[in-house]
Scaffold this motif. Structure first.
Motif, PDB file in Angstrom:
ATOM      1  N   PHE B 223     -33.395   0.653  21.266  1.00  0.00           N
ATOM      2  CA  PHE B 223     -33.647   1.451  20.384  1.00  0.00           C
ATOM      3  C   PHE B 223     -33.875   3.175  21.760  1.00  0.00           C
ATOM      4  CE2 PHE B 223     -38.171   3.657  20.666  1.00  0.00           C
ATOM      5  CZ  PHE B 223     -38.476   3.941  19.492  1.00  0.00           C
ATOM      6  N   LYS B 226     -30.431   4.299  20.210  1.00  0.00           N
ATOM      7  CA  LYS B 226     -30.965   4.883  18.858  1.00  0.00           C
ATOM      8  C   LYS B 226     -32.113   6.748  19.161  1.00  0.00           C
ATOM      9  CE  LYS B 226     -32.646   1.511  16.823  1.00  0.00           C
ATOM     10  NZ  LYS B 226     -32.740   0.694  15.642  1.00  0.00           N
ATOM     11  N   VAL B 227     -32.403   6.157  19.905  1.00  0.00           N
ATOM     12  CA  VAL B 227     -33.070   7.792  19.970  1.00  0.00           C
ATOM     13  C   VAL B 227     -32.759   8.843  20.605  1.00  0.00           C
ATOM     14  CG1 VAL B 227     -35.155   8.484  21.254  1.00  0.00           C
ATOM     15  CG2 VAL B 227     -35.342   6.734  20.009  1.00  0.00           C
ATOM     16  N   GLN B 230     -29.543  10.101  18.142  1.00  0.00           N
ATOM     17  CA  GLN B 230     -29.927  10.712  17.386  1.00  0.00           C
ATOM     18  C   GLN B 230     -31.154  12.512  17.620  1.00  0.00           C
ATOM     19  OE1 GLN B 230     -32.612   8.692  14.176  1.00  0.00           O
ATOM     20  NE2 GLN B 230     -30.984   7.020  14.434  1.00  0.00           N
ATOM     21  N   ALA B 231     -31.872  12.227  18.989  1.00  0.00           N
ATOM     22  CA  ALA B 231     -32.586  13.048  19.118  1.00  0.00           C
ATOM     23  C   ALA B 231     -33.359  12.854  20.549  1.00  0.00           C
ATOM     24  CB  ALA B 231     -34.044  13.281  18.128  1.00  0.00           C
ATOM     25  N   ALA B 233     -33.964  14.753  22.471  1.00  0.00           N
ATOM     26  CA  ALA B 233     -34.941  15.227  23.914  1.00  0.00           C
ATOM     27  C   ALA B 233     -35.692  14.718  23.523  1.00  0.00           C
ATOM     28  CB  ALA B 233     -35.476  16.841  22.426  1.00  0.00           C
ATOM     29  N   ALA B 234     -36.667  14.398  22.377  1.00  0.00           N
ATOM     30  CA  ALA B 234     -37.462  13.095  22.344  1.00  0.00           C
ATOM     31  C   ALA B 234     -36.912  11.615  22.682  1.00  0.00           C
ATOM     32  CB  ALA B 234     -37.181  12.815  20.542  1.00  0.00           C
ATOM     33  N   ARG B 236     -36.164  12.922  26.086  1.00  0.00           N
ATOM     34  CA  ARG B 236     -36.446  12.694  27.065  1.00  0.00           C
ATOM     35  C   ARG B 236     -37.924  12.947  27.494  1.00  0.00           C
ATOM     36  NH1 ARG B 236     -32.735  16.965  26.472  1.00  0.00           N
ATOM     37  NH2 ARG B 236     -33.936  18.168  25.586  1.00  0.00           N
ATOM     38  N   HIS B 237     -38.983  13.694  26.571  1.00  0.00           N
ATOM     39  CA  HIS B 237     -39.991  13.342  25.575  1.00  0.00           C
ATOM     40  C   HIS B 237     -40.913  12.008  25.904  1.00  0.00           C
ATOM     41  CE1 HIS B 237     -44.187  13.637  23.684  1.00  0.00           C
ATOM     42  NE2 HIS B 237     -44.122  14.341  24.487  1.00  0.00           N
ATOM     43  N   ALA B 238     -39.956  10.837  25.709  1.00  0.00           N
ATOM     44  CA  ALA B 238     -40.152   9.902  25.728  1.00  0.00           C
ATOM     45  C   ALA B 238     -40.112   9.238  27.264  1.00  0.00           C
ATOM     46  CB  ALA B 238     -40.117   8.327  24.695  1.00  0.00           C
ATOM     47  N   PHE B 240     -37.154   8.795  28.770  1.00  0.00           N
ATOM     48  CA  PHE B 240     -35.600   7.839  28.570  1.00  0.00           C
ATOM     49  C   PHE B 240     -34.647   8.243  29.134  1.00  0.00           C
ATOM     50  CE2 PHE B 240     -36.748   5.979  23.795  1.00  0.00           C
ATOM     51  CZ  PHE B 240     -37.936   5.206  24.558  1.00  0.00           C
TER      52      PHE B 240
END
Lengths: 515, 359
Positions: B223, B226-227, B230-231, B233-234, B236-238, B240
């Motif tokens: 996961f 994939k994140v 694809q994104a 920045a998302a 990094r925010h999460a 990961f």
């Protein structure tokens, strides 16, 4: 051709039955609009009401599917922005197209056709800037200018073409209250000289202050065309939104809770030319309290969010404490475990992954706090339950948890993201632009939810450019300017003028001097 | 009427699956034109290329032999590509795996034990990982582009192989030919079907497909990949870690490529030669994309591309076509696939010719 409305001799631009659709969306549905000479005409509507589509058709960027455009009584087709400029239509876009490393003069030359530029361009720029109260130095480099000054470049670029119609797309969204006042004076002066202005906005106070006529769009249709002086801001809002919204209930004088979130003299140097250095940022938020941080875009808001939620780590000397635990060296996931949730301003690609389903998007921030992963494997059933609960609790309109995040409207996706964080019951929440680009109904629901979360004991920091919003929901207000955070004042005691000074950095200097 | 592309409201899921088949059809069409231009009967050429190789059990087994390294590397690369880590140097990692596996085999030349083969596999995996760790380090430490570094390291690896088989690893009884000793039975892969060359590597390829499918669809690591792909920045925010993902995907791709290289020398080849792969590491990139970066897709794509290798060899023998035809076929397939992928986000519409040009 119908001639039901007798042609008004003063009419400069008349749109009849303008229709334009995108795949899966009717953006403009038989829109009519009449704009007279020397008039400031408001085009009013929420985000997504079809304002931008309409003006893009006027400016020749989009081609209408059907409908007619009359310019000074003659039917015409506007096939390109060049054709629009030829007629005398100029437009100031919401997002400027300027080159940071070039001077004001060079940027203006680049935007003009060769024959428009002429020889004595610099003199003409100075002449116009003096005449209309738009102070600007042609030799300055653009990156050193404030947003307000950058906007002046765009306006002067338009005025050089002597337009009959000036279109302004949400011009005040990036300005401080003082800058807005200056802009309005300029616009009034232009109007007195006979220029027509089409002013696009969803800010009702501005329209009351500036405009004579208003055309109100909702869901791509004209719902009303009114004389502004006959209306109140409330009646305009009702027409624009089509429903009564209610307001956020401020629980008066709730007892201040424990100190939950403390930032002490935090420094963060800029990583490149376009980012802002944060200097000596300090803030304290108690449980049950919302701290609002105002500021004009690009003054360090993005950097502040990143530093607070741990996406970027700061210099060792700085201290960030969540519930009295030091977390300055921790990443976003570790801070999340301490109870800090955050909502970035950019929904697509930062708060959520557009190509993944809502179910998968719950995992982004909730996988650990909600126990959605067991032994490295994802428990999709549990994440689905969590996703469904968010959709129910926050009234997210979608096809269900398997819908791709990118297929939701801005408001619904934002409700989903806000719900995802709130349903994790964080002890501290940092939010940036919670209602940016969100329709009014969803925006109000989000504000109410934030207030309720605070009332349940969470410490909340809201970073926003929307002053009305901050005044509505926050207990204390501060402002950020050039990476420096002002001291926070109780919202109930602060005046609009004071906030304006804080946003332009004046108040901060006083603050520093007094310390 | 002129055709133009119109953006779809959301991207078409059917097109995701149909586009490889359209690409395949266009490739076949291109092949027919190519053969006609070369003066060969297209029907005969197509038969020689795509049917003749599969008329015997041996042919099917050969398909498995060729497909094994392609699938093994292809599924591993697809993980990296999903994360936006462009490891183009699988050929080099394969070579290092083959070298390290061979070193173990030659070092234990006197030993006859069931542990020789597992040790060779460990050697192969570590060799490939080591080679992939260089671009990973350069990327995470200096932000050096992994496309360039991994590709350049491929040529270093090929020269290193050449150096070794001409020098230290040369067979002492081999009349100065640039070849290593032929591996003993203990260092050779067991054959799965008697009378063919289908070896244990095929089983590992299937295990890899299953394992990577599990990783991608069910695990948190998959996961995260994939994140971040694809994104970012998302991701990094999460919370990961991008660097961890770069390391993970490169080491996984390198390890699997190294294993595939070791399988080649220990299976079909049986010794270390100056050339051990017909470009499996590069072709696996095509496999990954034709397979839609999906493990099961990569399995089928691997079989298809393997067939093009077999067909190319067959066409050389029966029709006197040059070996380059294989490469042309593979290239056309990737080219048409990337072109057809436009249809996932756009649809073709027609509009009447208008007299006005819009600026």
């Amino acid at each position: 051709m119908t001639k039901t409305n007798s042609p008004n001799p003063d009419s400069l631009l008349k749109l009849q039955d303008m229709t334009r659709s995108y795949p899966g969306l009717l953006a403009n549905d038989q829109v009519n609009l009449t704009l007279n000479k020397g008039e400031i005409h408001a085009l009013l509507g929420e985000n997504g009401a079809g304002k931008s589509t309409l003006v893009k058709m006027i400016y020749g960027v989009l081609k209408p599917d059907s409908g007619q455009i009359f310019w000074q009584g003659k039917r015409i087709a506007i096939n390109s922005p060049a054709a629009a400029r030829e007629l005398g239509i100029a437009m100031v876009f919401q997002h400027f197209s300027l080159f940071d490393s070039l001077t004001v003069l060079e940027n203006i030359v680049l935007g003009l056709e060769a024959h428009e530029a002429g020889n004595n361009l610099e003199e003409r720029i100075i002449e116009i800037s003096e005449k209309y109260g738009l102070p600007l130095e042609p030799s300055r480099l653009v990156y050193s200018l404030s947003v307000g000054e950058r906007q002046r470049i765009e306006i002067i670029r338009c005025l050089l073409q002597n337009p009959g119609l000036l279109i302004m797309d949400e011009p005040t969204s990036v300005l401080t209250p003082q800058e807005v006042e200056t802009l309005f004076e300029t616009l009034r002066r232009l109007c007195d000289e006979g220029m027509s202005i089409l002013y696009i906005s969803h800010k009702l106070d501005e329209i009351k202050a500036l405009c004579r006529q208003a055309t109100i769009l909702r869901h791509g249709r004209v719902v009303a065309s009114v004389r502004v002086q006959d209306e109140t801001t409330n009646s305009l809002a009702a027409k624009m939104i089509g429903e009564d919204l209610g307001t956020v209930k401020m629980t008066s004088a709730h007892p201040p809770g424990e100190l939950r979130f403390v930032v002490n003299k935090l420094d963060y140097p800029a990583t490149d030319q376009l980012s802002v250095s944060l200097r000596q940022v300090s803030l304290e938020v108690r449980g049950g309290e919302i701290l609002g941080i105002a500021g004009v875009a690009g003054n360090g808001q993005d950097e502040l969010l990143g530093v607070l939620n741990g996406e970027v780590q700061t210099r060792p000397s700085s201290a960030i404490r969540i519930d009295n635990k030091d977390c300055a060296h921790q990443g976003p996931d570790q801070r999340r475990n301490l109870g800090l949730a955050s909502i970035p301003s950019e929904r697509l690609g930062h708060g959520a992954v557009p190509g993944l389903t809502l179910n998968e998007n719950t995992l982004l921030t909730a996988h650990e706090r909600m126990g959605l992963v067991r032994m490295g494997l994802i428990d999709f059933q549990k994440s689905e339950e969590f996703g469904c609960k968010i959709i129910r609790d926050f009234d997210v309109r979608c096809h269900g948890v398997e819908a791709e995040a990118g297929s939701l409207s801005g408001g619904n996706l934002q409700k989903f993201i806000v719900g995802r964080e709130i349903n994790q019951k964080p002890s501290v929440l940092v939010v940036s632009q919670p209602t940016w680009g969100v329709d009014a109904g969803a925006a109000q629901a989000i504000r109410v939810a934030l207030r309720e979360l605070a009332d349940s004991g969470t410490a909340i920091v809201v970073i926003s450019q929307d002053l009305d919003e901050l005044i509505e929901i926050s207990d204390r207000l501060a402002a950020i300017c050039s990476g420096v955070l002002s001291r926070a004042l109780p919202t109930a005691e602060v005046t609009l003028e004071q906030i304006g000074l804080m946003m332009s950095g004046v108040e901060t200097l006083d603050n520093e001097a007094s310390e | 009427m002129i055709p133009y592309l119109e953006k779809r409201a959301e991207h078409s899921r059917t097109m995701v699956y149909i586009s490889p088949f359209i690409a395949l059809a266009l490739t076949l069409l291109g092949g027919i034109m190519l053969f006609s231009l070369l003066g060969k009967s297209p029907a005969q050429a197509m038969y020689a290329f795509f049917v003749a190789p599969l008329t015997s059990l041996y042919g099917w087994a050969e398909l498995g032999v060729k497909a094994s390294p392609l699938v093994l590397i292809g599924v591993a690369l697809s993980i990296g590509f999903r994360a936006g880590v462009w490891n183009i140097g699988a050929e080099g990692q394969l070579t290092l795996g083959a070298i390290c596996g061979s070193c173990v085999a030659l070092w234990l030349y006197q030993v006859d034990s069931v542990f020789v083969l597992p040790l060779m596999m460990v050697g192969g995996v570590l060799g490939g990982m080591f080679w992939a760790s260089i671009p990973a380090f350069l990327k995470t430490r200096f932000n050096a582009n992994e496309i360039l570094t991994s590709l350049m390291l491929t040529y270093v690896a090929l020269l290193l192989l050449s150096l070794l088989v001409h020098g230290p690893l040369r067979d002492p009884d081999g009349f100065n030919f640039p070849e290593s000793r032929i591996f003993h039975d203990a260092a050779s892969l067991p054959i799965m079907v008697n009378g063919t060359r289908l070896h244990l590597g095929a089983v590992f390829a299937l295990i890899a497909v299953g394992g990577i499918w599990l990783l991608l669809s069910k695990s948190l690591i998959g996961f995260q990949i994939k994140v971040i792909g694809q994104a970012p920045a998302a991701g990094r925010h999460a919370g990961f870690s991008v660097n961890r993902t770069i390391w993970f995907t490169l080491l996984l791709g390198g390890g699997m490529a190294g294993l595939a290289g070791m399988f080649e020398v220990s299976g079909p080849i049986g010794q270390l030669l100056p050339i051990i792969s017909p470009g499996y590491g590069f072709t696996a990139i095509i496999v990954a994309f034709v397979g839609r970066l999906h493990p099961v897709g990569s399995l089928f794509a691997g079989l298809l591309i393997a067939l093009s290798y077999l067909g190319g060899e067959n066409a050389q023998i029966t029709l006197n076509l040059p070996i380059a035809v294989t490469g042309v076929f593979q290239g056309m397939l990737l080219f048409f696939l990337l072109a057809c992928d436009v249809l996932i986000r756009y649809r073709i519409r027609f509009k009447p010719v208008s007299r006005f040009r819009h600026g």
